[in-house]
Design an enzyme around this catalytic site. Structure first.
Site, PDB file in Angstrom:
ATOM      1  N   SER A   1      -9.593   1.866   3.201  1.00 43.52           N
ATOM      2  CA  SER A   1      -8.819   2.635   2.256  1.00 43.52           C
ATOM      3  C   SER A   1      -7.825   1.801   1.438  1.00 43.52           C
ATOM      4  O   SER A   1      -7.247   2.316   0.476  1.00 43.52           O
ATOM      5  CB  SER A   1      -8.033   3.717   3.016  1.00 43.52           C
ATOM      6  OG  SER A   1      -7.121   3.121   3.920  1.00 43.52           O
TER       7      SER A   1
ATOM      8  N   LYS B   1       0.856  -1.195   0.000  1.00 42.21           N
ATOM      9  CA  LYS B   1       0.000   0.000   0.000  1.00 42.21           C
ATOM     10  C   LYS B   1       0.888   1.241   0.000  1.00 42.21           C
ATOM     11  O   LYS B   1       1.926   1.265   0.686  1.00 42.21           O
ATOM     12  CB  LYS B   1      -0.891  -0.041   1.244  1.00 42.21           C
ATOM     13  CG  LYS B   1      -1.924   1.072   1.337  1.00 42.21           C
ATOM     14  CD  LYS B   1      -2.802   0.869   2.576  1.00 42.21           C
ATOM     15  CE  LYS B   1      -3.844   1.935   2.743  1.00 42.21           C
ATOM     16  NZ  LYS B   1      -4.681   1.766   3.949  1.00 42.21           N
TER      17      LYS B   1
ATOM     18  N   SER C   1      -9.614  -0.385   7.372  1.00 41.63           N
ATOM     19  CA  SER C   1      -9.084  -0.221   6.014  1.00 41.63           C
ATOM     20  C   SER C   1      -8.510  -1.470   5.347  1.00 41.63           C
ATOM     21  O   SER C   1      -8.300  -1.472   4.148  1.00 41.63           O
ATOM     22  CB  SER C   1      -8.004   0.850   6.008  1.00 41.63           C
ATOM     23  OG  SER C   1      -8.628   2.078   5.818  1.00 41.63           O
TER      24      SER C   1
HETATM   25  N1  GLN Z   1     -12.711   4.748   7.255  1.00 45.79           N
HETATM   26  C1  GLN Z   1     -11.887   5.162   8.351  1.00 45.79           C
HETATM   27  C2  GLN Z   1     -11.344   6.541   8.129  1.00 45.79           C
HETATM   28  O1  GLN Z   1     -11.611   7.106   7.113  1.00 45.79           O
HETATM   29  C3  GLN Z   1     -10.801   4.172   8.624  1.00 45.79           C
HETATM   30  C4  GLN Z   1      -9.732   4.221   7.622  1.00 45.79           C
HETATM   31  C5  GLN Z   1      -8.570   3.322   7.939  1.00 45.79           C
HETATM   32  O2  GLN Z   1      -8.713   2.268   8.550  1.00 45.79           O
HETATM   33  N2  GLN Z   1      -7.395   3.773   7.534  1.00 45.79           N
HETATM   34  O3  GLN Z   1     -10.662   7.066   8.959  1.00 45.79           O
END
Ligand code: GLN
Length: 516
Positions: free
Chosen positions: A183, A80, A207
């Site tokens: 994400s 990632k 994410s």
């Molecule tokens: N959806 C959550 C956020 O936008 C978690 C994202 C993540 O786990 N990086 O913060």
């Protein structure tokens, strides 16, 4: 070499490589080819073709010379793009870091290299990992491979035989695509399409598990402290953990063993734990205590996910597990509590992007300070919003009202899990997302904040408590979209949790995608 090798497990490919039935360069070439064939899905921000070829050639040399091989010798993986890599750009899917190349490799990346892995590229994400769809990326949205319009076949997980199917592999009638989840959408898509055999992601509120669930692959969030975060560009330090995405539970377990362990560069890592792989093929669920948290059966939960949840719970019960309802009463406060804590961390973490030390620098001759212009130009709307909110929560007059209160609620959420496990529960079984993948156009009608409230409902509390969790694909809906379930384990009990995950995987036999 047969293209279905890209559906195989890491162990199987390793065996083929070490007994010279396949060459690492050839496998690498196939993965790079698959990346090109599935480019429309936008899974990668940077493809590291030359580096990958070089590493694959070195793996072949080592194999030919009969040297002792790393467990990942010649295995293509993806990373990632919020993990620092010395020789490949690290952008966090942000304009702010688009020119950035780190001066060092993250611990996780160094460990993978030391074991012989071949990194094929850096994957797409929501800007700085803020999101749950991989839609808010400076490099454009990522597309879910399922019903994307790209041709694929379905293979049976158990023996890789073809499953006849037309409806589930056709494109949507309106030509739209489904979001990949986020994400870490790029990592999940890369794994699902066979562009690599596993990927490193990150998980702050879901994410890793969310995109894995929506793309039909396995997403593992380890216990906080089990795997080094050194080199991960932080979102919310006390909740960020490295994530692992793989096609099978076994591969995820193997990759976890490769990257876990104490790291002097991350003071929150614990002393090394015993390896969890290989997982037993005939794990016995008799007398396993499975908790079904009643608060997770919330409004908005899709009927298909609810049905799969019930089906797996019943299957476990009829196989001898003790399945019972439990209560995690503070679940509903988790999202709001997370938004406060995450924004506060963002406000402080993101002060470093000043246009001086690294990344984008605005050349402004106007009245505004270059720092302000750099940040306005470099960050997308979601990031700017979180910085503003975080600074507001941290104002002297607000600190107790928001930050401290959220920290206290976080403690209550942790206590909920603690009492469930102290009450004799071994693993919790829950949904991952409340719904199946959403069509992109529908997704863009609602903003990031509202999406998080729905999409992170089942995943986010786990990060508050630092516990391990894994998402396992279970079913395809009638429309041909994946439905997955989540297991949550006790801290550092990955082996038990992953063994149950493997048991579910074996019984549900979710199909593998083959783009070959
Ligand atoms: N959806 C959550 C956020 O936008 C978690 C994202 C993540 O786990 N990086 O913060």
């Amino acid at each position: 070499m047969n293209a279905s090798i890209l559906c195989s497990s890491i162990r199987k490919v390793s065996k083929l490589l070490s007994n010279r039935s396949a060459a690492a360069s050839e496998v690498c070439k196939m993965c790079l080819g698959r990346i090109q064939e599935t480019k429309a899905l936008n899974a990668f921000i940077t493809i590291s073709t030359e580096l990958a070829r070089g590493r694959a050639a070195r793996a072949d040399e080592r194999i030919l010379e009969g040297l002792s091989l790393g467990v990942l010798e010649g295995i293509p993986l993806a990373i990632k793009d919020n993990w620092n890599t010395q020789d490949i750009h690290t952008t966090c899917a942000s304009k702010m870091l688009s020119p950035y190349v780190a001066p060092y490799d993250s611990t996780i990346v160094s460990k993978l290299y030391a074991l012989g892995a071949v990194v094929v590229g850096k994957t797409n994400l929501d800007e700085f990992a803020m999101g749950s769809a991989t839609v808010d990326s400076h490099f454009g949205p990522c597309r879910n491979p399922w019903r994307s319009g790209l041709k694929y076949k379905l293979r049976k997980r158990s023996d890789l035989s073809l499953i006849p199917d037309d409806i589930c592999t056709s494109q949507r009638k309106d030509g739209d695509f489904y979001v990949a989840g986020g994400s870490s959408g790029g990592s999940a898509v890369a794994v699902a399409t066979g562009s690599c055999f596993g990927a490193i992601s990150s998980d702050t509120g879901g994410s890793t598990r969310n995109p894995a669930a929506l793309c039909g692959v396995v997403g593992l969030k380890p216990t906080y402290g089990l795997v080094s975060r050194h080199g991960l560009i932080p979102l919310c330090n006390s909740m960020d953990v490295p994530g692992i995405i793989a096609r099978t539970v076994d591969d995820a377990a193997l990759l976890l063993d490769c990257v876990s362990g104490w790291d002097r560069l991350d003071s929150t890592t614990v002393s090394s734990q015993p390896p969890i792989s290989p997982l037993s093929a005939d794990f016995d669920v008799t007398n396993l205590n499975v908790g079904i948290p009643k608060e997770y059966e919330c409004s908005g939960l899709s009927p298909a996910i609810k049905a799969a949840w019930r089906e797996v719970a019943d299957l476990l019960a009829s196989s001898g597990a003790r399945v019972r309802e439990v209560s995690l009463p503070h679940t509903k406060y988790s999202i709001v509590c997370y938004s406060v804590l995450c924004c506060c961390d963002v406000a402080s973490n993101f002060a470093r992007y000043d246009g001086i030390a690294y990344g984008h620098r605005a050349h402004s001759s106007g009245p505004e300070h270059p720092y302000a212009v750099t940040r306005k130009e470099g960050f997308g709307e979601v990031v700017r919003e979180r910085i503003l909110a975080g600074n507001y929560f941290l104002l002297k007059r607000n600190y107790e009202k928001y930050f401290l209160r959220a920290a206290k609620v976080r403690r209550l959420i942790c206590e909920d899990f603690r009492s469930a496990f102290e009450g004799g529960i071994d693993v919790l079984l829950t949904p991952v997302t409340l719904r199946e993948p959403t069509p992109y156009r529908e997704w863009t009608l609602v903003d990031n904040r509202e999406h998080n409230a729905v999409d992170d409902f089942c995943t986010q509390p786990v990060n508050m408590a630092g516990l391990p969790a894994v998402s396992v694909p279970c079913h395809l809906t009638e429309e041909g979209l994946p439905v997955s379930l989540q297991l949550i384990g006790r801290a550092f009990h990955e082996k038990e949790m992953m063994s149950v995950a493997k048991w579910i995987e074996r019984h549900m036999d979710f199909p593998l995608l083959d783009f070959g």
